[in-house]
Design a protein around this motif. Structure first.
Motif, mmCIF file in Angstrom:
data_model
loop_
_atom_site.group_PDB
_atom_site.id
_atom_site.type_symbol
_atom_site.label_atom_id
_atom_site.label_comp_id
_atom_site.label_asym_id
_atom_site.label_seq_id
_atom_site.Cartn_x
_atom_site.Cartn_y
_atom_site.Cartn_z
ATOM 1 N N VAL A 171 0.516 -4.687 1.789
ATOM 2 C CA VAL A 171 -0.311 -3.495 1.596
ATOM 3 C C VAL A 171 0.261 -2.628 0.479
ATOM 4 N N GLU A 172 1.594 -2.501 0.463
ATOM 5 C CA GLU A 172 2.222 -1.649 -0.558
ATOM 6 C C GLU A 172 2.151 -2.278 -1.945
ATOM 7 N N HIS A 231 -5.343 1.550 0.216
ATOM 8 C CA HIS A 231 -4.791 1.582 1.568
ATOM 9 C C HIS A 231 -5.333 2.820 2.274
ATOM 10 N N ILE A 287 -5.930 -2.200 5.260
ATOM 11 C CA ILE A 287 -5.073 -1.449 6.182
ATOM 12 C C ILE A 287 -4.240 -2.432 6.986
ATOM 13 N N HIS A 288 -3.033 -2.008 7.336
ATOM 14 C CA HIS A 288 -2.140 -2.790 8.195
ATOM 15 C C HIS A 288 -2.083 -2.049 9.524
#
Lengths: 429, 177
Positions: free
Chosen positions: A361-362, A369, A381-382
């Motif tokens: 995600v980063e 995000h 999204i995580h």
């Protein structure tokens, strides 16, 4: 044009509800940014307050911009009427407030969007409305959860985020055998992909925030009355629909408003008294979004399928859960209910668990995000590190938010750019 | 009561519009003075749209409903009316249709949920237009666009500017397309 030759979906998406403005000739629906409306005279005012005539009183209950949006959504779903609300959650509140009394129960699929799970399990419990959970992948679990207090069944056409496609027709049969309406949240599919009324839905609910609005700029919701449920034949189990309304001089909703009585009751009682009215500016933006729904939704689905196939072939990806892929448990239902595409929201697992999910995600540069779906932009999204971080490991697994799960909402960018972005981020995992 | 397949199951918007634009006086058989009843709503709405409404209800003859004098029967009106709107059950519709023919009505309209095919055939043989299982208030609201103000699906698409009723702020009228 009229019902002699039913217009097509793309035509309805642009024209339904929107005639030129009678005062100015404006062709695009104006934003009626007003709280209230002048009456012709005191007799006209009295007729409006008594629900004897059609017209505008106060924007908590009705607004001409919102009305165009309502008729548009009703037409796209094939319903008799709709009611726009400040959010999808607002629409759900109005639906259950109209159907249930304290002590009543309803049955919902346990695969629901987490926001609906919270609303049903905790906030609704404070009103004395009790949710019983069933499994949408096994319609018989709905029958097993029925009791003499059951007043409705609630499912999503396509569940968020698990991508489970519901067998709407099978669950509708169980609801109707029990004499209760089926409510379908059609947010992820939109009527472009699935029209729940055709499979037996009685009430449809939308978060307009997602694909209908489609541009990530406005929160909004709607309920649609399909006009199919026989309130007067329900043996008095829905008193709001059949008993004399004290606050309207004894009017009986079902008797007076026929096959659009549910939408009227939700408006003139629940919306009037609970208050989640949609801002007309939001209605305007959502209406503009709906005009391109058929084009956008097809591209969303096509891009999602390409991205899902790409991920499924990637050696750093453990699994992909998208009903559009032949290996998915929901694939057969997707082919039956949504042959044009299985939507644009799905989950996948990154090899390496929690840390790998966070790193992916980063590392993404095009995917944003954030906690929304159904935007022109691709979103990620995580859940384990964000929306579901307060839950125990076990609870996260049940919710489909295990440590390695990543949710995508695939947007309308060039699919090659989306795949390249995922590739570069996966390379850094 | 036999219901022939396809008989009076569909009316085009043009047919309904022609009926509502073609009549000025409407007798409403079964109109109720109770302001919470649908028949009261319809009486009041049609009157506000400029129709001459003539409520017929033997239990309330001589009184007023929504400001209109109530008659004990269609015959008691004593002059032809353009349309007879039937707010009674389907079985009662036959006798009322016979009376409507006798007083020279041009249209017999049976409300939502009211249908009597034998009465319809009788009226059509006498040269009357028949509409069954519809509500004139809903149809007026649908075709004028007023019904969309409450989120109801009018099923009418149009790029023409709606017409407002003269002297009013919030009332539309029907116009020939």
């Amino acid at each position: 044009m009229s019902d002699e030759k039913a217009p097509g979906f793309d035509t309805l998406a642009i024209h339904a509800g929107a005639r030129p403005d009678p005062a100015t000739g404006a062709r695009v629906t104006p934003i009626y940014q007003t709280t209230s409306y002048v009456f012709d005279d005191t007799e006209h005012a009295a007729s409006l307050f008594n629900l004897e005539t059609f017209g505008n009183i106060y924007s908590r209950m009705m607004n001409p911009t919102n009305a165009v949006l309502e008729e548009r959504v009703a037409a796209l779903e094939g319903g008799t009427a709709a009611l726009a609300t400040a959010s999808g959650h607002g629409a759900q509140t109005l639906i259950f407030h109209t159907l249930l009394e304290p002590g009543d129960e309803f049955i919902a699929g346990r695969q629901l969007y987490g926001g609906s799970v919270n609303q049903f399990a905790y906030s609704f419990a404070k009103c004395g409305w009790s949710v019983k959970w069933a499994d949408v992948t096994d319609p018989e679990t709905f029958r097993a959860a029925l009791s003499d207090k059951t007043k409705a069944i609630f499912i999503e056409s396509i569940a968020n985020p698990g991508g489970v496609v519901s067998d709407i027709e099978a669950i509708a049969e169980i609801a109707h055998e029990a004499g209760v309406p089926l409510i379908v949240d059609n947010t992820l599919a939109t009527p472009y992909l699935i029209k729940p009324k055709e499979y037996g839905a009685d009430i449809i609910v939308h978060s307009l925030t997602k694909f209908l609005g489609g541009h990530g700029n406005s929160i909004g919701g709607a309920l649609v009355d399909c006009g199919t449920f026989d309130w007067q034949g329900s043996g008095g189990r829905y008193p709001t629909m059949t008993e004399a309304c004290e606050s309207y001089h004894g009017i009986k909703m079902a008797e007076t408003f026929g096959d659009f009585a549910f939408a009227i009751a939700a408006r003139v009682l629940a919306l009037r008294d609970l208050g989640p009215a949609l801002a007309p500016f939001n209605a305007f933006l959502i209406l503009t979004g709906i005009e391109t729904l058929p084009l956008r939704m097809q591209r969303h689905c096509d891009n999602a399928l390409s991205v899902a196939k790409h991920l499924a072939a990637h050696d750093k990806v453990a699994w992909v859960n998208y009903a559009g892929l032949p290996g998915s448990a929901s694939h057969a239902l997707a082919e039956r209910y949504c042959p044009k595409g299985a939507g644009a929201v799905f989950t996948f697992g990154v090899k390496g668990g929690y840390e790998a999910g966070v790193k992916l995600v980063e590392g993404l540069e095009l995917f944003s995000h954030l906690a929304n779906i159904g935007d022109t932009r691709s979103l990620v999204i995580h859940p384990a590190s964000t929306t579901h971080r307060q839950l125990s490991d076990e609870a996260r697994e049940v919710a489909g938010a295990g440590p390695d799960v990543v949710r995508l909402s695939v947007g309308l960018e060039d699919k090659a750019d989306l795949m390249a972005d995922l590739d570069q981020a996966l390379a850094r995992v | 009561m036999s219901q022939a397949e396809g008989y009076h199951e569909h009316y085009s918007d043009a047919e309904i519009r022609a009926v509502l634009n073609g009549v000025r006086s409407i007798a409403i058989v079964g109109a109720s003075p109770n302001p919470s009843r649908p028949s009261y709503f319809v009486t009041k709405y049609l009157k506000a749209k400029g129709y001459e409404v003539l409520p017929v209800n033997p239990g309330h003859a001589g009184k007023e409903i929504a400001g209109a004098k109530v008659y004990g029967s269609l015959a008691e009106i004593g002059r032809p009316v353009d349309m007879v709107d039937i707010f009674r059950n389907s079985d009662a519709a036959f006798g009322i249709t016979e009376e409507a023919i006798a007083i020279g009505a041009k249209v017999v309209w049976m409300q939502l949920g009211v249908r009597n095919d034998a009465a319809a055939r009788l009226a059509e043989e006498a040269g009357l237009t028949v509409i069954m299982n519809r509500c004139p208030k809903i149809e007026y609201g649908r075709l004028s666009g007023e019904i969309g103000w409450t989120g109801v699906n009018s099923k009418v698409l149009s790029s023409k500017r709606p017409s407002m009723r003269g002297g009013t702020i919030q009332q539309r009228m029907l116009k020939e397309d």
